[in-house]
Design an enzyme around this catalytic site. Structure first.
Site, PDB file in Angstrom:
ATOM      1  N   GLY A  28       0.832  -1.199   0.000  1.00  0.00           N
ATOM      2  CA  GLY A  28       0.000   0.000   0.000  1.00  0.00           C
ATOM      3  C   GLY A  28       0.864   1.245   0.000  1.00  0.00           C
ATOM      4  O   GLY A  28       2.099   1.170   0.082  1.00  0.00           O
ATOM      5  N   GLY A  30       0.720   5.749   1.064  1.00  0.00           N
ATOM      6  CA  GLY A  30       0.010   6.887   1.623  1.00  0.00           C
ATOM      7  C   GLY A  30       0.564   8.172   1.045  1.00  0.00           C
ATOM      8  O   GLY A  30       1.279   8.162   0.037  1.00  0.00           O
ATOM      9  N   GLY A  31       0.267   9.277   1.715  1.00  0.00           N
ATOM     10  CA  GLY A  31       0.695  10.568   1.195  1.00  0.00           C
ATOM     11  C   GLY A  31       2.200  10.748   1.171  1.00  0.00           C
ATOM     12  O   GLY A  31       2.732  11.479   0.350  1.00  0.00           O
ATOM     13  N   PHE A  32       2.911  10.081   2.087  1.00  0.00           N
ATOM     14  CA  PHE A  32       4.335  10.363   2.224  1.00  0.00           C
ATOM     15  C   PHE A  32       5.238   9.158   1.946  1.00  0.00           C
ATOM     16  O   PHE A  32       6.439   9.241   2.108  1.00  0.00           O
ATOM     17  CB  PHE A  32       4.625  10.877   3.636  1.00  0.00           C
ATOM     18  CG  PHE A  32       3.984  12.209   3.899  1.00  0.00           C
ATOM     19  CD1 PHE A  32       4.571  13.371   3.449  1.00  0.00           C
ATOM     20  CD2 PHE A  32       2.784  12.293   4.569  1.00  0.00           C
ATOM     21  CE1 PHE A  32       3.986  14.603   3.679  1.00  0.00           C
ATOM     22  CE2 PHE A  32       2.186  13.518   4.806  1.00  0.00           C
ATOM     23  CZ  PHE A  32       2.790  14.675   4.350  1.00  0.00           C
ATOM     24  N   GLY A  33       4.682   8.026   1.574  1.00  0.00           N
ATOM     25  CA  GLY A  33       5.540   6.889   1.315  1.00  0.00           C
ATOM     26  C   GLY A  33       4.746   5.638   1.023  1.00  0.00           C
ATOM     27  O   GLY A  33       3.517   5.658   0.953  1.00  0.00           O
ATOM     28  N   LYS A  50       8.849   0.130   5.113  1.00  0.00           N
ATOM     29  CA  LYS A  50       8.279   1.444   4.863  1.00  0.00           C
ATOM     30  C   LYS A  50       9.367   2.342   4.300  1.00  0.00           C
ATOM     31  O   LYS A  50      10.506   2.335   4.795  1.00  0.00           O
ATOM     32  CB  LYS A  50       7.720   2.055   6.158  1.00  0.00           C
ATOM     33  CG  LYS A  50       6.559   1.287   6.741  1.00  0.00           C
ATOM     34  CD  LYS A  50       5.954   2.006   7.940  1.00  0.00           C
ATOM     35  CE  LYS A  50       5.127   3.190   7.530  1.00  0.00           C
ATOM     36  NZ  LYS A  50       4.330   3.754   8.652  1.00  0.00           N
ATOM     37  N   ASP A 144      -3.145  10.601  16.408  1.00  0.00           N
ATOM     38  CA  ASP A 144      -3.913  10.188  15.227  1.00  0.00           C
ATOM     39  C   ASP A 144      -4.517   8.807  15.480  1.00  0.00           C
ATOM     40  O   ASP A 144      -4.383   7.894  14.662  1.00  0.00           O
ATOM     41  CB  ASP A 144      -3.027  10.180  13.979  1.00  0.00           C
ATOM     42  CG  ASP A 144      -3.839  10.134  12.686  1.00  0.00           C
ATOM     43  OD1 ASP A 144      -5.039  10.506  12.728  1.00  0.00           O
ATOM     44  OD2 ASP A 144      -3.295   9.738  11.648  1.00  0.00           O
TER      45      ASP A 144
END
Length: 305
Positions: A28, A30-33, A50, A144
């Site tokens: 998967g 996300g916005g940063f990696g 990651k 978060d």
């Protein structure tokens, strides 16, 4: 948050080697990696990798490494991934960690009723609260808390009942090096996810430990009911107002269908001040009492059946 337009996501190919780890497939992004499944060439064990570009203005992965390293040094990191490798290669930073199973978000949304059974929700909620407490004990707020940031372990290694807390890119250390608590800033930017963020976020107030638990409570309610009262509201200000309303005269809109014991969590939080340690034991006890009163069983969890 979305990635800045001038920062490309790191893309790795199947078979590419990062140290002693070989990329198997992408899990998967996300916005940063992105996150990949990798195999340790020494023992064939599978892990998660990651990656984050060094050009990314907000270096969230570095903070995640710091937090996980501190957690791994504790006596019993009950709900956290183990680190198997970290470093830099080419134009990106990387972290190799425990490979986990599906997130609570995915498990809930793919369940037949888009919610968990009462026993599963209350039992999983206790594990999620334990993780928050353990994180707080090393001096960090998560900021978060949400179902997407918790996963269960992999069934193949019989960990489908174990809950892991993930993603510490928005974490903040609330304890100074001398052991004293940091004073709150006069104005704090929004950190978190609007749907689960505490009221403190909506009014730009510095978050503290009880705010993580407020987010936890919203999450547990959603796991039980399948939705939150503000699910169709997009404006953060309106969401914040709805949360305030549900905290007072419209509390039934939030807790309808939930055990009455959960309604006692807010008073516990409201009795605490900014620097106070939340009463984790009392909140855990409420979950345990709710299980007994509702006459439900914790196990097996819904996804085991």
């Amino acid at each position: 948050m979305a990635a800045p337009l001038n920062c490309e996501l790191v893309q790795l190919k199947e078979g590419e080697e990062i140290g002693k780890f070989a990329v198997m497939k992408k899990l998967g992004e996300g916005g940063f990696g992105a996150v990949y499944m990798v195999k340790d060439k020494d023992n064939d064990e599978l892990h998660a990798l990651k990656v984050e570009s060094m050009a990314e203005p907000l270096q969230m992965l570095k903070l995640e490494v710091v937090v996980l390293m501190e957690l791994n040094r504790t006596e019993r990191p009950r709900h956290f991934c183990e680190i198997f490798g970290k470093g830099q290669k080419h134009n990106f930073n990387y972290l190799v960690m425990t490979l986990v199973g599906k997130s609570l978000q995915d498990l809930r949304t793919t369940s037949p009723l888009r919610r968990f059974s009462m026993g599963t929700a209350l039992s999983v909620g206790q594990q999620c609260l334990e993780a928050i407490m353990d994180l707080h004990q090393i001096g960090y707020l998560h900021r978060d808390i949400k179902p997407a940031n918790y996963t269960v372990g992999r069934r193949i290694i019989a960990e489908e009942r174990k809950v892991y807390m993930l993603d510490f890119g928005m974490a903040r250390k609330y304890i100074k090096d001398d052991g004293t608590l940091r004073n709150p800033r006069k104005l704090a930017g929004f950190r978190g996810t609007v749907k689960y963020a505490p009221i403190a976020c909506h009014i730009q107030r510095e978050q503290c430990r009880k705010d993580d638990i407020e987010s936890w409570l919203y999450m547990v309610v959603e796991l039980i009911r399948g939705h939150l009262p503000w699910r169709n509201i997009s404006d953060p200000k309106d969401v914040g107002q709805k949360k305030k309303d549900c905290r007072k005269e419209k509390y039934k809109e939030l807790f309808g269908g939930c055990p009455r014991k959960l309604m006692e969590v807010f008073p516990i939080l409201d009795n605490g001040k900014f620097f106070d340690t939340p009463d984790y034991a009392a909140i855990t006890a409420l979950c345990k009492e709710a299980i007994v009163i509702c006459g439900v069983q914790e196990f097996p969890y819904d996804w085991e059946q």
